[in-house]
Design a protein around this motif. Structure first.
Motif, PDB file in Angstrom:
ATOM      1  N   THR A 109      -8.298  16.655  -2.146  1.00 30.46           N
ATOM      2  CA  THR A 109      -8.402  15.510  -2.538  1.00 30.46           C
ATOM      3  C   THR A 109      -9.596  14.710  -1.313  1.00 30.46           C
ATOM      4  N   TYR A 110      -8.891  14.845  -0.229  1.00 26.97           N
ATOM      5  CA  TYR A 110     -10.254  14.113   0.857  1.00 26.97           C
ATOM      6  C   TYR A 110     -11.345  15.216   0.960  1.00 26.97           C
ATOM      7  N   GLY A 111     -11.784  15.752   0.131  1.00 28.58           N
ATOM      8  CA  GLY A 111     -13.608  16.420   0.015  1.00 28.58           C
ATOM      9  C   GLY A 111     -13.584  15.522  -0.867  1.00 28.58           C
ATOM     10  N   GLY A 163      -6.988   3.770  -6.869  1.00 25.07           N
ATOM     11  CA  GLY A 163      -6.635   4.623  -7.131  1.00 25.07           C
ATOM     12  C   GLY A 163      -5.674   5.582  -6.428  1.00 25.07           C
ATOM     13  N   PHE A 164      -7.001   6.150  -4.673  1.00 22.23           N
ATOM     14  CA  PHE A 164      -7.234   7.065  -4.361  1.00 22.23           C
ATOM     15  C   PHE A 164      -5.717   5.674  -3.084  1.00 22.23           C
ATOM     16  N   PHE A 165      -6.737   5.522  -3.012  1.00 22.49           N
ATOM     17  CA  PHE A 165      -5.745   4.593  -1.946  1.00 22.49           C
ATOM     18  C   PHE A 165      -4.489   4.704  -1.992  1.00 22.49           C
ATOM     19  N   HIS A 220      -2.277   7.781  -2.091  1.00 25.47           N
ATOM     20  CA  HIS A 220      -2.857   8.176  -0.383  1.00 25.47           C
ATOM     21  C   HIS A 220      -1.887   7.251   0.015  1.00 25.47           C
ATOM     22  N   MET A 221      -1.276   6.026   0.144  1.00 30.07           N
ATOM     23  CA  MET A 221      -0.393   5.147   0.609  1.00 30.07           C
ATOM     24  C   MET A 221       0.701   5.317   0.599  1.00 30.07           C
ATOM     25  N   ILE A 222       1.651   5.959  -0.646  1.00 33.23           N
ATOM     26  CA  ILE A 222       2.426   6.194  -1.238  1.00 33.23           C
ATOM     27  C   ILE A 222       2.863   8.253  -1.180  1.00 33.23           C
ATOM     28  N   ASN A 229       4.956   9.435  11.872  1.00 29.10           N
ATOM     29  CA  ASN A 229       4.666  10.971  12.627  1.00 29.10           C
ATOM     30  C   ASN A 229       2.467  11.132  11.947  1.00 29.10           C
ATOM     31  N   LEU A 230       3.136  10.488  11.020  1.00 23.40           N
ATOM     32  CA  LEU A 230       1.234  10.423   9.967  1.00 23.40           C
ATOM     33  C   LEU A 230       0.585   9.745  10.807  1.00 23.40           C
ATOM     34  N   VAL A 231       1.046   8.138  10.653  1.00 19.63           N
ATOM     35  CA  VAL A 231       0.358   6.964  11.343  1.00 19.63           C
ATOM     36  C   VAL A 231       0.170   7.155  12.331  1.00 19.63           C
TER      37      VAL A 231
END
Ligand code: HEM
Lengths: 286, 263
Positions: free
Chosen positions: A192-194, A245-247, A250-252, A261-263
């Motif tokens: 996804t990031y790629g 849509g990605f955003f 990504h947030m969910i 942890n992630l933030v």
């Protein structure tokens, strides 16, 4: 300077977790830079779109012939707003076409709360958009060069054979919102990031440039690759939609997988993982 | 293993949080930063000179706008902005098919000019089928015929300090207590001398219609529509744009748009 890729910095009280350095300094800085850029680009872009809320296919806009594929508008007789996509019309009163601005109904494609500036102001929207477009391009260049030099792209983003094998399992885990905390991105994240970084970002920049008459004269090929200036505008809009849509996903995913942890990892770099040796081998983390 | 399952409530919360984060930006809280005069606005505007310099550097000023085929002309040229000036001097000229019209060229020139339409039509003509790109987002292809601005400027013998050509037009944009404001625009000498920069008197092989800027309008093909001044009355060569109205070089430029409209 060589940055130790995944350095173990502390071990924690709870027996089998430990803190690692998940994101390098430049990964973090560039990430926040494009979060800011895309926020401003999205809202100012919708402002610009509002000046002529119709999308076409080809070089020109059909006024005397039809090549439009999307239109947002208002029917003044009935006081309703609509979106017309490939000839299918939906009533969107209150959101698209007609919405409230300071308590009053106003005819505008996207509502005031989704545009920057909030009022109808094409000149202001363009100023914001082109400033952050440059900012975005510089960020992407810094990310690309540093990512190639420090190995972030090769080590963390390009999927390997193991990733391809675990893709299906990782995908299903994400759908079920089941996450594991390991040192590396899992295959579905790499993919996804790629795609966002190497496909969506470049296409949204190029389709934007393809609309510039000055740039069009310098590199006519860019506009032609997209199939004409109006198709480029449509592609630009479509990729805005894909990014939005990605955003949201990504947030969910981040909220579901443990936002603190992630933030922390994308702000300070530190990330807590399971230290148990079993978890490092197989299908991994978020 | 530490796996986390999301609850429906949490998912709803996420969606709402995301939505309100977007809404926060769109709300008018950021508007003051974008208003003219604010420092933030000045910083935003710097991007325009960067775009200008980069495009000039890449094109060395000479790149050509794409020219199309006659078969690409599929419709009437879409008219925008002023489409029917109500100014008395203009209406008088129009009632006579512009036979009393003459284009004035003055300012930093060795040789002031006054050229009527017959004279302009006898000068070497250039026809070009180009795509008109409006700042609003639409495009329309048409064939423009006219005289190269470079031809006229060479006749006028510009002084070496002339840097911009300013176009004054017939059409009134605003009427106010302090008088009316007519359209004005400007381009620099690089664009003025470019081979595709013409003063057009013909459109799609016919006389230029009033809606599209009769009797004479500018075409600056590598920039957006608002640069293409319609109803041109006179051209003045100047060394600086500071003294033109509010100093930004054009009617729309004085209302927040960029002077360089190549993007
Ligand atoms: C439109 C805005 C955003 C875009 C385009 C975006 C894009 C990305 C990309 C491409 C990556 C991978 C970075 C790399 O490895 O080089 C990433 C990672 C990440 N992003 Fe975003 N992001 C956005 C907004 C946000 C926001 C608002 C947050 C915070 C809530 C966030 C949190 C994260 C986190 C925590 C990671 C790392 C995930 C992990 O380590 O598993 N992002 N993002």
């Amino acid at each position: 300077m060589k940055w130790p890729a995944k350095k173990i910095s502390t071990s924690h009280g709870a027996t089998n977790t430990k803190l690692i350095l998940r994101h390098r300094f430049l990964t973090r800085v560039t990430h926040w830079s494009w979060a800011i850029c895309l926020f401003f680009l999205l809202l100012s872009g919708l402002q610009i779109f509002n000046a002529h809320p119709v999308l076409y296919i080809g070089d020109q806009s059909g006024f005397d012939f039809s090549n439009r594929i999307l239109e947002i508008g208002a029917n003044y007789k009935t006081g309703t707003g609509f979106i017309d996509l490939f000839g299918i019309r939906l009533d969107t009163t209150g959101f698209l076409g007609i919405s409230k601005t300071n308590g009053f109904d106003s005819a505008r494609a996207f509502p005031a709360w989704l545009t920057l500036p909030s009022g109808q102001d094409l000149a202001g929207g363009r100023r914001v958009h082109f400033f952050f477009a440059w900012f975005f391009v510089f960020t992407l260049l810094i990310w690309l060069v540093s990512g190639l030099v420090n190995g972030h792209i090769r080590k963390d983003l390009i999927p390997g054979g193991q990733d391809l094998r675990s893709l299906k399992a990782d995908f299903l885990n994400h759908i079920k919102l089941k996450f594991y905390h390991t040192a590396q991105y899992v295959s579905i994240q790499k993919l996804t990031y790629g795609i966002i970084l190497f496909v969506v970002f470049p296409i949204i920049i190029l389709s934007g440039l393809a609309m510039s008459p000055g740039f069009n004269a310098i590199f006519p090929g860019i506009t032609e690759i997209f199939g004409g200036r109006q198709t480029a505008r449509t592609v630009h809009f479509l990729f805005m939609f894909i990014l939005s849509g990605f955003f949201i996903i990504h947030m969910i995913m981040i909220l579901a997988a443990g936002p603190i942890n992630l933030v922390r990892s994308i702000v300070t770099g530190r990330y807590r993982i399971e230290a148990s040796p079993k978890s490092t081998g197989g299908s991994s983390d978020e | 293993m530490n796996n986390i399952n999301i609850t429906r409530r949490r998912l709803l919360g996420t969606t709402l949080a995301t939505g309100s984060a977007i809404a926060l930006g769109g709300c008018n809280r950021l508007d003051p930063l974008i208003q003219s005069g604010h420092t933030a606005r000045t910083i935003l505007e710097s991007a325009s000179s960067l775009s200008f310099r980069v495009q000039r550097w890449l094109s060395s000023g000479t790149s050509l706008a794409r020219e199309y085929q006659r078969s690409d002309i599929r419709q009437q040229q879409h008219a925008n902005g002023t489409i029917s000036p109500r100014d008395v001097d203009y209406l008088n000229l129009a009632s006579n098919q512009f036979s009393d019209y003459s284009l004035k060229v003055n300012g930093l020139v060795g040789n002031e000019l006054s050229l009527d339409l017959d004279t302009l039509r006898k000068l070497p003509a250039r026809a070009q089928i180009t795509r008109h790109d409006c700042v609003e987002g639409w495009s329309c292809i048409g064939e423009w015929t006219g005289v190269q601005l470079s031809t006229i400027l060479e006749m006028a013998k510009p002084h070496p300090e002339a840097r911009f050509a300013v176009f004054d037009c017939f059409d009134t944009m605003e009427r106010g207590l302090s008088g009316s404001v007519k359209y004005y625009e400007s381009i620099d000498m690089v664009d003025a001398m470019h081979s595709q920069t013409i003063l057009a008197y013909g459109l799609n092989q016919k006389t230029l219609p009033v809606a599209n800027g009769a009797p004479l309008r500018l075409r600056v093909e590598r920039q957006l529509g608002y640069k293409h001044a319609k109803y041109v009355k006179s051209i003045t060569l100047v060394a600086t744009l500071k003294d033109i109205a509010r100093g930004n070089g054009g009617y729309w430029e004085d209302r927040g748009y960029a002077w360089y409209a190549g993007i």
